[in-house]
Motif scaffolding. Structure first.
Motif, PDB file in Angstrom:
ATOM      1  N   HIS A 140       0.825  -1.220   0.000  1.00 50.69           N
ATOM      2  CA  HIS A 140       0.000   0.000   0.000  1.00 50.69           C
ATOM      3  C   HIS A 140       0.861   1.274   0.000  1.00 50.69           C
ATOM      4  CE1 HIS A 140      -3.521  -2.490   0.547  1.00 50.69           C
ATOM      5  NE2 HIS A 140      -2.955  -3.054   1.594  1.00 50.69           N
ATOM      6  N   LYS A 141       1.940   1.207  -0.778  1.00 50.44           N
ATOM      7  CA  LYS A 141       2.823   2.371  -0.915  1.00 50.44           C
ATOM      8  C   LYS A 141       2.774   2.849  -2.363  1.00 50.44           C
ATOM      9  CE  LYS A 141       7.405   4.082   0.272  1.00 50.44           C
ATOM     10  NZ  LYS A 141       8.685   3.790   0.970  1.00 50.44           N
ATOM     11  N   THR A 142       2.559   4.142  -2.553  1.00 53.76           N
ATOM     12  CA  THR A 142       2.434   4.726  -3.889  1.00 53.76           C
ATOM     13  C   THR A 142       3.773   5.281  -4.365  1.00 53.76           C
ATOM     14  OG1 THR A 142       0.128   5.339  -3.496  1.00 53.76           O
ATOM     15  CG2 THR A 142       1.270   6.487  -5.272  1.00 53.76           C
ATOM     16  N   ILE A 143       4.160   4.918  -5.587  1.00 53.46           N
ATOM     17  CA  ILE A 143       5.367   5.484  -6.201  1.00 53.46           C
ATOM     18  C   ILE A 143       4.929   6.611  -7.130  1.00 53.46           C
ATOM     19  CG2 ILE A 143       7.383   5.074  -7.646  1.00 53.46           C
ATOM     20  CD1 ILE A 143       7.368   2.198  -6.787  1.00 53.46           C
ATOM     21  N   ILE A 144       5.468   7.803  -6.906  1.00 59.10           N
ATOM     22  CA  ILE A 144       5.144   8.966  -7.740  1.00 59.10           C
ATOM     23  C   ILE A 144       6.300   9.223  -8.692  1.00 59.10           C
ATOM     24  CG2 ILE A 144       4.592  11.424  -7.743  1.00 59.10           C
ATOM     25  CD1 ILE A 144       3.448  11.069  -4.946  1.00 59.10           C
ATOM     26  N   PHE A 145       6.054   9.109  -9.984  1.00 63.57           N
ATOM     27  CA  PHE A 145       7.074   9.362 -11.008  1.00 63.57           C
ATOM     28  C   PHE A 145       6.874  10.781 -11.543  1.00 63.57           C
ATOM     29  CE2 PHE A 145       6.573   4.780 -10.977  1.00 63.57           C
ATOM     30  CZ  PHE A 145       7.889   4.319 -11.041  1.00 63.57           C
ATOM     31  N   VAL A 146       7.865  11.637 -11.387  1.00 63.35           N
ATOM     32  CA  VAL A 146       7.830  13.002 -11.911  1.00 63.35           C
ATOM     33  C   VAL A 146       8.715  13.060 -13.156  1.00 63.35           C
ATOM     34  CG1 VAL A 146       8.328  15.425 -11.458  1.00 63.35           C
ATOM     35  CG2 VAL A 146       7.439  13.970  -9.617  1.00 63.35           C
ATOM     36  N   LEU A 147       8.114  13.327 -14.301  1.00 65.20           N
ATOM     37  CA  LEU A 147       8.846  13.381 -15.569  1.00 65.20           C
ATOM     38  C   LEU A 147       8.895  14.829 -16.050  1.00 65.20           C
ATOM     39  CD1 LEU A 147       7.273  10.282 -17.376  1.00 65.20           C
ATOM     40  CD2 LEU A 147       9.223  10.346 -15.815  1.00 65.20           C
ATOM     41  N   ASP A 148       9.968  15.525 -15.699  1.00 62.72           N
ATOM     42  CA  ASP A 148      10.143  16.899 -16.159  1.00 62.72           C
ATOM     43  C   ASP A 148      10.560  16.890 -17.629  1.00 62.72           C
ATOM     44  OD1 ASP A 148      10.254  19.619 -16.082  1.00 62.72           O
ATOM     45  OD2 ASP A 148      12.172  19.755 -15.043  1.00 62.72           O
ATOM     46  N   GLU A 149      10.188  17.959 -18.362  1.00 62.93           N
ATOM     47  CA  GLU A 149      10.403  17.996 -19.824  1.00 62.93           C
ATOM     48  C   GLU A 149       9.779  16.752 -20.463  1.00 62.93           C
ATOM     49  OE1 GLU A 149      11.520  20.620 -21.130  1.00 62.93           O
ATOM     50  OE2 GLU A 149      12.525  21.642 -19.470  1.00 62.93           O
ATOM     51  N   PHE A 150       8.511  16.535 -20.131  1.00 63.62           N
ATOM     52  CA  PHE A 150       7.784  15.334 -20.538  1.00 63.62           C
ATOM     53  C   PHE A 150       7.807  15.118 -22.044  1.00 63.62           C
ATOM     54  CE2 PHE A 150       3.802  13.309 -21.884  1.00 63.62           C
ATOM     55  CZ  PHE A 150       3.797  12.163 -21.102  1.00 63.62           C
ATOM     56  N   ASP A 151       7.759  16.211 -22.812  1.00 61.36           N
ATOM     57  CA  ASP A 151       7.701  16.078 -24.277  1.00 61.36           C
ATOM     58  C   ASP A 151       8.933  15.400 -24.849  1.00 61.36           C
ATOM     59  OD1 ASP A 151       9.430  18.847 -25.134  1.00 61.36           O
ATOM     60  OD2 ASP A 151       8.340  18.914 -23.249  1.00 61.36           O
ATOM     61  N   LEU A 152      10.067  15.484 -24.131  1.00 61.88           N
ATOM     62  CA  LEU A 152      11.282  14.827 -24.612  1.00 61.88           C
ATOM     63  C   LEU A 152      11.208  13.311 -24.445  1.00 61.88           C
ATOM     64  CD1 LEU A 152      14.036  17.303 -23.329  1.00 61.88           C
ATOM     65  CD2 LEU A 152      12.951  17.187 -25.569  1.00 61.88           C
ATOM     66  N   PHE A 153      10.422  12.843 -23.460  1.00 61.03           N
ATOM     67  CA  PHE A 153      10.205  11.401 -23.303  1.00 61.03           C
ATOM     68  C   PHE A 153       9.276  10.875 -24.399  1.00 61.03           C
ATOM     69  CE2 PHE A 153      11.416  12.562 -18.951  1.00 61.03           C
ATOM     70  CZ  PHE A 153      12.322  11.550 -18.645  1.00 61.03           C
ATOM     71  N   ALA A 154       8.506  11.794 -25.022  1.00 61.55           N
ATOM     72  CA  ALA A 154       7.553  11.391 -26.060  1.00 61.55           C
ATOM     73  C   ALA A 154       8.208  11.263 -27.428  1.00 61.55           C
ATOM     74  CB  ALA A 154       6.405  12.393 -26.127  1.00 61.55           C
TER      75      ALA A 154
END
Length: 419
Positions: A140-154
């Motif tokens: 019951h632990k949530t992992i929060i992924f923060v992807l800065d400059e998200f468009d570069l991952f796309a």
């Protein structure tokens, strides 16, 4: 001496505030309609209800996306200290699939006190991430992924985004993916297989409204009356600040500055410069501090060029401006010299420059791009016969003359005189 120490303490406090995004954005987080409240609700409900979510934070650079996100995460880590794990990636550093999965594994290992292997392969890191999502979900632990400059991952094959969002389809996983981008069409860059797994939640960050701007200025620049700073000084400082904030001249300065870039980061840079101009002798912010900051922070390359001109070059510029006022749309060097000769005769100017010197000054103005040829035709003609035009406005020329040391008074008369 005590007064000076108090003023310095106040100055240091204001500077530290301007460098602290958490403090700056706090007043914009009170409203239930604020992005802070919306983002906190989405993440906290994901934590408490054990569900997966994905969201995009969109807006121009400097609009406070990361600052608000950090504020939300800071509050949630206090509220749910053992139920949240935060993994941060940047598209500028980790847009490569192999690099991204390795960084995810490294941060997960550090978070859960596991041994990280630099030699692990792409598949090993990918499987490790999926396994950790499953284990954290069962705990019951949530992992929060923060992807800065998200468009570069796309860009490219989008394997990182697909793997993350696909793993979140499992009932055993518990994660939130937060993409941050200055591209408003960032979600449109996603492949069909990735888009189908995305939650399509978006928060748009806009420039502050006039009301928000007023609250921000009061929040940042007002001194606390219950701190180590002298109570009487803080009260007097805040009273003078309120008077200045209500001044129409001050409002015009802020509007002028924000017209070029209305983001909060842009405003903070301006305020930091203005605060730094506060005189320790008076101990209070003044309208002059903000005027000085505005004049110094705005680039005025044409004015700088005028300051370096010779007296003769200034005469030529004024003559050209007079020709334009006379609606003589097409003129050349010979026309300018004719106007100059007329001025010398009318005002009995004793200074005399040879024709060759005047031509050299004219060419110098062309090199400095204060004037230019009206077209490229007639390139085989001599310089003195080609039509020219001014590249500076009357206001810029007037300001340049005012800032010019030892500028002849006759030039001001010529600019003011109706022709």
């Amino acid at each position: 001496m005590g007064r000076e120490n108090t003023v310095e303490e106040a100055l240091n406090l204001l500077r530290s505030r301007l460098c602290n995004p958490s403090f700056v954005f706090k007043p914009l987080s009170d409203s239930p309609d604020s992005n802070y409240s919306k983002l906190k609700f989405i993440i906290s409900s994901s934590v408490t209800e054990a569900c997966n979510n994905s969201i995009l934070l969109l807006g121009p650079r400097g609009s406070g996306k990361i600052a608000v996100l950090e504020l939300v995460l800071k509050d949630l880590l206090v509220e749910f200290p053992d139920l949240i794990s935060v993994i941060k990636l940047s598209g500028l550093l980790h847009s490569d699939d192999n690099c991204a999965f390795k960084e995810i594994s490294r941060q997960l290992c550090a978070e859960h006190q596991l041994l990280f292997s630099k030699m692990a392969s792409f598949d090993d890191n990918s499987q490790f991430m999926i396994a950790m999502l499953r284990e954290c979900g069962l705990a019951h632990k949530t992992i929060i992924f923060v992807l800065d400059e998200f468009d570069l991952f796309a860009q490219g094959k989008q394997r990182v985004l697909y793997s993350l969002l696909d793993a979140m389809q499992s009932v055993t996983s518990q994660a939130v993916v937060i993409g941050v981008s200055c591209r408003l069409d960032a979600d449109q860059l996603l492949e069909k297989r990735v888009r189908s797994r995305f939650s399509h939640r978006k928060l748009l960050f806009l420039p502050p409204s006039k009301e928000d701007l007023q609250r921000l200025l009061e929040h940042i620049l007002s001194l606390p009356v219950d701190s180590t700073i002298s109570h009487d000084y803080a009260v007097e400082f805040n009273a003078k600040l309120q008077n200045m904030l209500a001044d129409e001249k001050f409002k015009q300065i802020i509007i002028t500055y924000m017209d070029s870039d209305a983001t909060v980061n842009h405003l903070l840079r301006f305020l930091f410069r203005a605060v730094s101009y506060m005189e320790l002798g008076s101990g209070f912010l003044s309208l002059e501090n903000f005027k000085t900051a505005l004049s110094n922070i705005q680039r005025q390359p044409k004015l700088e060029c005028i300051k370096d001109c010779s007296i003769l070059e200034l005469h030529i510029l004024v003559c050209m401006k007079r020709l334009e006022v006379k609606e003589q749309n097409s003129y050349n060097f010979n026309s300018v010299m004719k106007e100059y000769k007329s001025i010398r005769a009318s005002f009995q100017i004793s200074e005399y420059y040879a024709w060759s010197i005047c031509l050299r000054a004219f060419e110098h103005l062309l090199q400095r791009e204060l004037i230019c040829f009206t077209d490229n035709r007639g390139q085989n003609q001599s310089v003195e016969f080609r039509p020219v035009k001014l590249l500076i406005s009357s206001h810029e020329l007037q300001q340049g003359l005012k800032s010019y040391r030892s500028c002849p008074a006759i030039l001001f008369k010529l600019m003011d005189r109706e022709v």
